[in-house]
Write a protein that holds these residues in place. Structure first.
Motif, mmCIF file in Angstrom:
data_model
loop_
_atom_site.group_PDB
_atom_site.id
_atom_site.type_symbol
_atom_site.label_atom_id
_atom_site.label_comp_id
_atom_site.label_asym_id
_atom_site.label_seq_id
_atom_site.Cartn_x
_atom_site.Cartn_y
_atom_site.Cartn_z
ATOM 1 N N UNK A 113 100.187 65.110 40.913
ATOM 2 C CA UNK A 113 99.746 66.419 41.406
ATOM 3 C C UNK A 113 99.909 67.446 40.291
ATOM 4 N N UNK A 114 98.821 68.064 39.830
ATOM 5 C CA UNK A 114 98.951 69.002 38.707
ATOM 6 C C UNK A 114 99.592 70.314 39.157
ATOM 7 N N UNK A 115 100.430 70.871 38.306
ATOM 8 C CA UNK A 115 100.966 72.210 38.529
ATOM 9 C C UNK A 115 100.039 73.215 37.861
ATOM 10 N N UNK A 116 99.778 74.305 38.568
ATOM 11 C CA UNK A 116 98.872 75.338 38.057
ATOM 12 C C UNK A 116 99.564 76.692 38.155
ATOM 13 N N UNK A 117 99.627 77.391 37.036
ATOM 14 C CA UNK A 117 100.260 78.701 37.003
ATOM 15 C C UNK A 117 99.220 79.752 36.630
ATOM 16 N N UNK A 118 99.262 80.928 37.275
ATOM 17 C CA UNK A 118 100.345 81.407 38.145
ATOM 18 C C UNK A 118 100.255 80.982 39.604
ATOM 19 N N UNK A 119 99.201 80.244 40.006
ATOM 20 C CA UNK A 119 98.974 79.989 41.428
ATOM 21 C C UNK A 119 100.184 79.381 42.121
ATOM 22 N N UNK A 142 101.234 85.007 44.370
ATOM 23 C CA UNK A 142 101.370 84.478 43.017
ATOM 24 C C UNK A 142 101.121 85.518 41.931
ATOM 25 N N UNK A 143 100.084 86.352 42.097
ATOM 26 C CA UNK A 143 99.681 87.228 40.997
ATOM 27 C C UNK A 143 99.130 88.545 41.541
ATOM 28 N N UNK A 144 99.793 89.682 41.257
ATOM 29 C CA UNK A 144 101.096 89.785 40.605
ATOM 30 C C UNK A 144 102.198 89.243 41.517
ATOM 31 N N UNK A 145 103.179 88.571 40.914
ATOM 32 C CA UNK A 145 104.138 87.818 41.707
ATOM 33 C C UNK A 145 104.997 88.716 42.581
ATOM 34 N N UNK A 192 98.613 89.583 32.642
ATOM 35 C CA UNK A 192 99.683 88.908 31.919
ATOM 36 C C UNK A 192 100.428 87.965 32.866
ATOM 37 N N UNK A 193 101.370 87.217 32.315
ATOM 38 C CA UNK A 193 102.202 86.345 33.128
ATOM 39 C C UNK A 193 103.218 87.198 33.873
ATOM 40 N N UNK A 194 102.952 87.438 35.149
ATOM 41 C CA UNK A 194 103.811 88.354 35.894
ATOM 42 C C UNK A 194 105.065 87.669 36.422
ATOM 43 N N UNK A 195 105.294 86.401 36.035
ATOM 44 C CA UNK A 195 106.532 85.700 36.383
ATOM 45 C C UNK A 195 107.563 85.785 35.264
#
Length: 388
Positions: free
Chosen positions: A52-58, A152-155, A173-176
């Motif tokens: 199972x692939x991990x997908x960020x930021x989702x 997820x976004x913005x977290x 941007x990466x909000x995590x």
């Protein structure tokens, strides 16, 4: 692993759903199998599987088609006087029905239940608070006005005014990367909580097989990743007193629908920040291993964030001393061996009274890791234990 705790929420939270006016007629409970019924079938829910692939930021947000999920932060801190403090903040989500059986959304309809835990520890003091909420899986993911949720976004992940949210203003941007945690409970001398800023100083870490964490020899498991590189700063309130604090944090993200086998009776989970920059996650599930033994797994993490998955035979976890806590005998001193990393540790809780007297009770507290031969301190971390 992080806590498999949310599985134990099924019965009490289902009752809560009815009290909250949730989904109308509740389905009859399935026959219990294994510890707290955690081995029962999860037919109809999405399943955690290898590949199972991990997908960020989702994937920082909620996964309502899986039965259980959590956002779990622990931190080892010090105040201005050098006194150690520990804290925990956890948001749990529990799906009540598989996706194909869910009712249409409405004002008094919920198919997702939420629980949050707050804890602060300093010396012999250990304060705990708990809250509940509900939602519907069809609620829009961009809606931050519900009683509880995770976007997820913005977290942002929250229950009432207990909130873990981004500090990054650029939505692209990466909000995590930078978060703020705010959670308080009680008034006056009973007030407890924290206002903290978290800054990631390393990458996210996928556990197990690229994010699939196996939990038994039969193959059950979860999707599991962590941010073990948080620098934490802010203030903590305990018994009405405010303390400026700083230290290290560890955030786990995990979701699944069926995690355990029917013979598994509880678990012991460790997260360690070692002084040389390495991190270690290790757990054992009591039962579910080869030939009826325990099932162990872990991740050895380099200072740069490179993970090395640890197979069951590469770990040894041995309880050495138990303490009487809340009417139970709970192991509070362990030997933890990882020969591939050259580790032979004694991991002990400086204070045994870390029982979480919540709807679903368990032990969670700070630990110190020392070299077994020299007794030299090598790091600090957290330990969670259930089923005692």
């Amino acid at each position: 692993m992080r806590p498999l705790l949310s599985y134990r929420l099924a019965a009490p939270l289902l009752a809560s759903a009815l009290l909250l006016g949730g989904c109308g007629e509740a389905p009859p409970p399935a026959p219990s199998t294994g510890f707290a019924g955690l081995g029962e079938s999860a037919e109809g829910y999405a399943q955690a599987r290898p590949g199972t692939p991990l997908r960020f930021p989702e994937d920082h947000g909620a996964h309502p088609d899986y039965r259980i999920e959590w956002w779990y932060l622990t931190a080892n801190l010090e105040d201005d006087s050098g006194e150690p403090l520990g804290l925990q903040w956890t948001l749990f989500r529990q799906a009540l029905l598989p996706p194909d059986e869910r009712p249409a959304p409405g004002d008094w309809v919920a198919d997702q239940l939420w629980m949050a835990h707050l804890a602060v520890s300093r010396g012999e003091r250990h304060a705990v608070a708990e809250r509940f909420a509900r939602s519907h899986s069809a609620d829009p993911t961009h809606d931050n006005t519900g009683q509880a949720g995770a976007v997820a976004q913005p977290f942002r992940a929250w229950l009432d005014d207990w909130t873990l949210a981004t500090r990054v203003e650029d939505p692209d941007a990466d909000t995590f990367e930078r978060l703020r945690l705010t959670a308080f409970d009680g008034e006056g001398q009973a007030r407890v909580g924290y206002r903290l800023e978290l800054t990631a100083e390393g990458p996210l870490v996928r556990h197990g097989d690229a994010g699939f964490s196996q939990k038994s020899a039969d193959g059950q498991g979860s999707i599991y990743y962590s941010q073990p590189f948080w620098r934490v700063e802010g203030e903590v309130v305990l018994e009405g007193e405010t303390h400026a604090v700083r230290g290290q944090g560890w955030l786990d993200r995990e979701w699944s629908s069926q995690l355990l086998g029917p013979e598994q009776a509880g678990w012991d989970w460790f997260s360690l920040h070692l002084d040389d920059g390495h991190r270690l996650m290790a757990f054992q599930l009591r039962g579910g291993g080869e030939a009826g033994g325990d099932y162990r797994s872990g991740t050895w993490i380099s200072p740069e964030g490179e993970p090395r998955a640890l197979a069951p035979e590469e770990l040894a976890l041995t309880p050495l001393v138990t303490s009487a806590v809340a009417g139970r005998e709970v192991p509070t001193r362990w030997r933890l061996e990882v020969p591939a990393a050259g580790l032979d540790l004694i991991v002990a809780a400086p204070h045994a009274e870390r029982w979480m007297e919540t709807t679903v009770p368990y032990w969670e507290g700070e630990v110190v890791a020392r070299d077994r031969d020299s007794d030299r301190r090598l790091g600090v971390g957290y330990l969670e234990m259930t089923g005692y």
